[in-house]
Design a protein around this motif. Structure first.
Motif, PDB file in Angstrom:
ATOM      1  N   ARG A 253       0.838  -1.206   0.000  1.00 26.69           N
ATOM      2  CA  ARG A 253       0.000   0.000   0.000  1.00 26.69           C
ATOM      3  C   ARG A 253       0.870   1.252   0.000  1.00 26.69           C
ATOM      4  O   ARG A 253       1.972   1.264   0.545  1.00 26.69           O
ATOM      5  N   VAL A 254       0.359   2.310  -0.617  1.00 21.78           N
ATOM      6  CA  VAL A 254       1.041   3.594  -0.631  1.00 21.78           C
ATOM      7  C   VAL A 254       0.960   4.215   0.759  1.00 21.78           C
ATOM      8  O   VAL A 254      -0.110   4.234   1.383  1.00 21.78           O
ATOM      9  N   LEU A 255       2.090   4.707   1.254  1.00 16.64           N
ATOM     10  CA  LEU A 255       2.132   5.410   2.531  1.00 16.64           C
ATOM     11  C   LEU A 255       2.245   6.916   2.335  1.00 16.64           C
ATOM     12  O   LEU A 255       1.648   7.689   3.078  1.00 16.64           O
ATOM     13  N   GLN A 256       3.023   7.335   1.361  1.00 17.73           N
ATOM     14  CA  GLN A 256       3.213   8.749   1.046  1.00 17.73           C
ATOM     15  C   GLN A 256       3.292   8.907  -0.467  1.00 17.73           C
ATOM     16  O   GLN A 256       3.771   8.018  -1.161  1.00 17.73           O
ATOM     17  N   GLY A 257       2.816  10.047  -0.950  1.00 14.49           N
ATOM     18  CA  GLY A 257       2.937  10.337  -2.372  1.00 14.49           C
ATOM     19  C   GLY A 257       1.709  10.002  -3.191  1.00 14.49           C
ATOM     20  O   GLY A 257       1.808   9.890  -4.416  1.00 14.49           O
ATOM     21  N   MET A 258       0.557   9.869  -2.527  1.00 14.74           N
ATOM     22  CA  MET A 258      -0.650   9.606  -3.314  1.00 14.74           C
ATOM     23  C   MET A 258      -0.980  10.781  -4.224  1.00 14.74           C
ATOM     24  O   MET A 258      -1.603  10.601  -5.273  1.00 14.74           O
ATOM     25  N   ASP A 259      -0.520  11.977  -3.849  1.00 10.52           N
ATOM     26  CA  ASP A 259      -0.713  13.131  -4.730  1.00 10.52           C
ATOM     27  C   ASP A 259       0.062  12.954  -6.039  1.00 10.52           C
ATOM     28  O   ASP A 259      -0.402  13.383  -7.104  1.00 10.52           O
ATOM     29  N   ILE A 260       1.209  12.272  -5.969  1.00  8.45           N
ATOM     30  CA  ILE A 260       1.975  11.990  -7.189  1.00  8.45           C
ATOM     31  C   ILE A 260       1.238  10.946  -8.030  1.00  8.45           C
ATOM     32  O   ILE A 260       1.150  11.068  -9.256  1.00  8.45           O
ATOM     33  N   VAL A 261       0.689   9.932  -7.358  1.00 10.10           N
ATOM     34  CA  VAL A 261      -0.109   8.921  -8.062  1.00 10.10           C
ATOM     35  C   VAL A 261      -1.268   9.590  -8.793  1.00 10.10           C
ATOM     36  O   VAL A 261      -1.574   9.265  -9.953  1.00 10.10           O
ATOM     37  N   GLU A 262      -1.918  10.540  -8.131  1.00 10.93           N
ATOM     38  CA  GLU A 262      -3.050  11.232  -8.737  1.00 10.93           C
ATOM     39  C   GLU A 262      -2.631  12.056  -9.942  1.00 10.93           C
ATOM     40  O   GLU A 262      -3.363  12.140 -10.939  1.00 10.93           O
ATOM     41  N   LYS A 263      -1.434  12.677  -9.887  1.00 14.68           N
ATOM     42  CA  LYS A 263      -0.935  13.419 -11.047  1.00 14.68           C
ATOM     43  C   LYS A 263      -0.727  12.471 -12.230  1.00 14.68           C
ATOM     44  O   LYS A 263      -1.068  12.802 -13.373  1.00 14.68           O
ATOM     45  N   ILE A 264      -0.150  11.302 -11.955  1.00  9.86           N
ATOM     46  CA  ILE A 264       0.065  10.327 -13.021  1.00  9.86           C
ATOM     47  C   ILE A 264      -1.278   9.854 -13.579  1.00  9.86           C
ATOM     48  O   ILE A 264      -1.461   9.717 -14.795  1.00  9.86           O
ATOM     49  N   GLU A 265      -2.229   9.606 -12.677  1.00  8.26           N
ATOM     50  CA  GLU A 265      -3.551   9.121 -13.072  1.00  8.26           C
ATOM     51  C   GLU A 265      -4.231  10.080 -14.050  1.00  8.26           C
ATOM     52  O   GLU A 265      -4.969   9.642 -14.952  1.00  8.26           O
ATOM     53  N   LYS A 266      -4.014  11.383 -13.884  1.00  7.87           N
ATOM     54  CA  LYS A 266      -4.698  12.396 -14.697  1.00  7.87           C
ATOM     55  C   LYS A 266      -3.937  12.748 -15.972  1.00  7.87           C
ATOM     56  O   LYS A 266      -4.370  13.621 -16.728  1.00  7.87           O
ATOM     57  N   ALA A 267      -2.825  12.065 -16.235  1.00  3.71           N
ATOM     58  CA  ALA A 267      -2.045  12.385 -17.431  1.00  3.71           C
ATOM     59  C   ALA A 267      -2.837  12.098 -18.707  1.00  3.71           C
ATOM     60  O   ALA A 267      -3.632  11.157 -18.766  1.00  3.71           O
ATOM     61  N   GLU A 268      -2.599  12.889 -19.714  1.00  4.34           N
ATOM     62  CA  GLU A 268      -3.218  12.644 -21.024  1.00  4.34           C
ATOM     63  C   GLU A 268      -2.610  11.389 -21.633  1.00  4.34           C
ATOM     64  O   GLU A 268      -1.388  11.207 -21.601  1.00  4.34           O
ATOM     65  N   THR A 269      -3.438  10.524 -22.188  1.00  2.51           N
ATOM     66  CA  THR A 269      -2.960   9.243 -22.720  1.00  2.51           C
ATOM     67  C   THR A 269      -3.382   9.046 -24.179  1.00  2.51           C
ATOM     68  O   THR A 269      -4.294   9.717 -24.673  1.00  2.51           O
ATOM     69  N   ASP A 270      -2.709   8.079 -24.825  1.00  3.52           N
ATOM     70  CA  ASP A 270      -3.080   7.743 -26.197  1.00  3.52           C
ATOM     71  C   ASP A 270      -4.113   6.623 -26.202  1.00  3.52           C
ATOM     72  O   ASP A 270      -4.653   6.249 -25.149  1.00  3.52           O
ATOM     73  N   ALA A 271      -4.384   6.063 -27.368  1.00  3.02           N
ATOM     74  CA  ALA A 271      -5.418   5.031 -27.491  1.00  3.02           C
ATOM     75  C   ALA A 271      -5.072   3.755 -26.747  1.00  3.02           C
ATOM     76  O   ALA A 271      -5.955   2.940 -26.456  1.00  3.02           O
ATOM     77  N   ASN A 272      -3.798   3.559 -26.413  1.00  2.37           N
ATOM     78  CA  ASN A 272      -3.358   2.370 -25.680  1.00  2.37           C
ATOM     79  C   ASN A 272      -3.147   2.657 -24.191  1.00  2.37           C
ATOM     80  O   ASN A 272      -2.512   1.856 -23.493  1.00  2.37           O
ATOM     81  N   ASP A 273      -3.654   3.794 -23.728  1.00  2.00           N
ATOM     82  CA  ASP A 273      -3.582   4.208 -22.322  1.00  2.00           C
ATOM     83  C   ASP A 273      -2.164   4.563 -21.879  1.00  2.00           C
ATOM     84  O   ASP A 273      -1.898   4.670 -20.680  1.00  2.00           O
ATOM     85  N   ARG A 274      -1.265   4.758 -22.822  1.00  2.00           N
ATOM     86  CA  ARG A 274       0.091   5.207 -22.484  1.00  2.00           C
ATOM     87  C   ARG A 274       0.119   6.728 -22.430  1.00  2.00           C
ATOM     88  O   ARG A 274      -0.395   7.396 -23.347  1.00  2.00           O
ATOM     89  N   PRO A 275       0.699   7.306 -21.363  1.00  6.95           N
ATOM     90  CA  PRO A 275       0.786   8.770 -21.298  1.00  6.95           C
ATOM     91  C   PRO A 275       1.481   9.356 -22.526  1.00  6.95           C
ATOM     92  O   PRO A 275       2.490   8.820 -23.004  1.00  6.95           O
ATOM     93  N   ILE A 276       0.932  10.454 -23.034  1.00 10.27           N
ATOM     94  CA  ILE A 276       1.515  11.133 -24.189  1.00 10.27           C
ATOM     95  C   ILE A 276       2.927  11.599 -23.870  1.00 10.27           C
ATOM     96  O   ILE A 276       3.861  11.419 -24.657  1.00 10.27           O
ATOM     97  N   ASP A 277       3.099  12.216 -22.699  1.00 17.16           N
ATOM     98  CA  ASP A 277       4.417  12.626 -22.222  1.00 17.16           C
ATOM     99  C   ASP A 277       4.902  11.580 -21.226  1.00 17.16           C
ATOM    100  O   ASP A 277       4.217  11.286 -20.239  1.00 17.16           O
ATOM    101  N   ASP A 278       6.069  11.011 -21.491  1.00 16.45           N
ATOM    102  CA  ASP A 278       6.579   9.923 -20.670  1.00 16.45           C
ATOM    103  C   ASP A 278       6.679  10.297 -19.191  1.00 16.45           C
ATOM    104  O   ASP A 278       7.141  11.397 -18.838  1.00 16.45           O
ATOM    105  N   ILE A 279       6.223   9.382 -18.359  1.00 16.56           N
ATOM    106  CA  ILE A 279       6.364   9.495 -16.900  1.00 16.56           C
ATOM    107  C   ILE A 279       7.117   8.250 -16.462  1.00 16.56           C
ATOM    108  O   ILE A 279       6.667   7.134 -16.720  1.00 16.56           O
ATOM    109  N   LYS A 280       8.258   8.428 -15.811  1.00 19.09           N
ATOM    110  CA  LYS A 280       9.092   7.270 -15.525  1.00 19.09           C
ATOM    111  C   LYS A 280       9.498   7.172 -14.064  1.00 19.09           C
ATOM    112  O   LYS A 280       9.446   8.143 -13.312  1.00 19.09           O
ATOM    113  N   ILE A 281       9.881   5.954 -13.686  1.00 18.84           N
ATOM    114  CA  ILE A 281      10.534   5.735 -12.405  1.00 18.84           C
ATOM    115  C   ILE A 281      12.017   5.993 -12.628  1.00 18.84           C
ATOM    116  O   ILE A 281      12.654   5.304 -13.432  1.00 18.84           O
ATOM    117  N   ILE A 282      12.553   6.980 -11.944  1.00 16.78           N
ATOM    118  CA  ILE A 282      13.970   7.289 -12.077  1.00 16.78           C
ATOM    119  C   ILE A 282      14.809   6.289 -11.303  1.00 16.78           C
ATOM    120  O   ILE A 282      15.815   5.769 -11.790  1.00 16.78           O
TER     121      ILE A 282
END
Length: 288
Positions: A253-282
């Motif tokens: 379970r997420v303990l901290q950073g759900m606001d970051i999860v929400e930002k990722i969730e709201k990203a614009e995506t293409d027809a395959n549900d991939r974000p238009i602008d890459d979001i990555k785990i560094i």
């Protein structure tokens, strides 16, 4: 592959043949109504993403998934992977090694950096509340034992559900549980069923079906509820993805950073549900 879809079966078709926190005090993540008491073997992990940090807890009572995840962290398998599948009011998914440096527009989701893992489905102890971490997998039609992806996982965002909606889901879940019991009985009587079919003994088949239905009712007589009152309240107040409960391994379970999860969730995506602008785990690391 790994589209998180559940198949439907019909009875007629079958018969016809980190250590715990020092004080061990309950913690409530900011997105789930239910408190969780840290257990021996729990581990905290931090994902540093291109949008910020997400800290979550890996459960000690799902050791195969915990240990595999830690191996992936140690090997650097998550460093540079994309969030390749993002669906608003549902979940965000990552862990496909082929997503590293993938050109824009490429369809992703078929890659794994480790072998599949045996399921550790502990519902209702762990369920798909908002902020739950769970393993992606292929569908039941090719993966009846519900083994998990070796590296892909998703973070639940979900939505809120009304009591009536949860009632409907509970009814379907109980029916599916009875179906599984019936299927198991059919498998145990497979030789008899095949003999009756070869002999075209319709009366015998009907008698066996009646017998197996009666045994199914006996074995599932105590199954009158699926969601606990606490889980119902959580899904009503905070939301989640209850239709996935009992079918996928929830192991953190997420303990901290759900606001970051929400930002990722709201990203614009293409027809395959991939974000238009890459979001990555560094990078990913264990939190001491």
């Amino acid at each position: 592959m790994r589209k998180l879809l559940l198949p439907v079966f019909f009875i007629s078709a079958v018969i016809t043949l980190t250590a715990a926190s020092p004080d061990n005090q309950p913690v409530t993540s900011p997105m789930s109504q239910t408190a969780y008491t840290p257990q021996p073997g729990d581990v905290k992990v931090c994902l540093t993403t291109s949008l910020g940090d997400i800290v979550f807890l890996l459960y000690g009572d799902t050791p195969r998934h915990r240990d595999n995840f830690l191996e992936r962290v140690k090997a650097g398998d998550y460093d540079g992977v994309l969030f390749h599948r993002v669906i608003d009011n549902f979940m965000i998914q990552t862990g496909d090694p082929s997503s590293k440096n993938a050109p824009k527009g490429r369809m992703l989701g078929d890659g794994d950096s480790a072998p599949e893992i045996d399921a550790e489905i502990l519902f209702p102890t762990h369920y798909h509340h908002r902020g739950a971490i769970a393993a992606a997998r292929t569908g039941d039609n090719v993966n009846p034992k519900r083994r998990s992806s070796g590296s892909q996982f998703y973070i639940v965002t979900g939505k809120k559900y009304s009591p009536a909606q949860l009632d409907q889901m509970e009814h379907r879940a109980l029916m599916a549980r009875r179906q599984e019991t019936f299927d198991r009985l059919c498998a145990q009587n497979r030789d008899t069923i095949m003999t009756l079919r070869r002999n075209r003994d319709q009366a015998g088949l009907q008698a066996l079906q009646d017998s197996l239905n009666q045994e199914t009712r006996r074995l599932t007589a105590a199954d009158t509820t699926y969601f606990t009152p606490e889980i119902r309240e959580d899904y009503t107040i905070n939301g989640g993805t209850p239709h996935l409960d009992g079918a996928y391994t929830v192991y953190g379970r997420v303990l901290q950073g759900m606001d970051i999860v929400e930002k990722i969730e709201k990203a614009e995506t293409d027809a395959n549900d991939r974000p238009i602008d890459d979001i990555k785990i560094i990078s990913a690391k264990v939190v001491e």
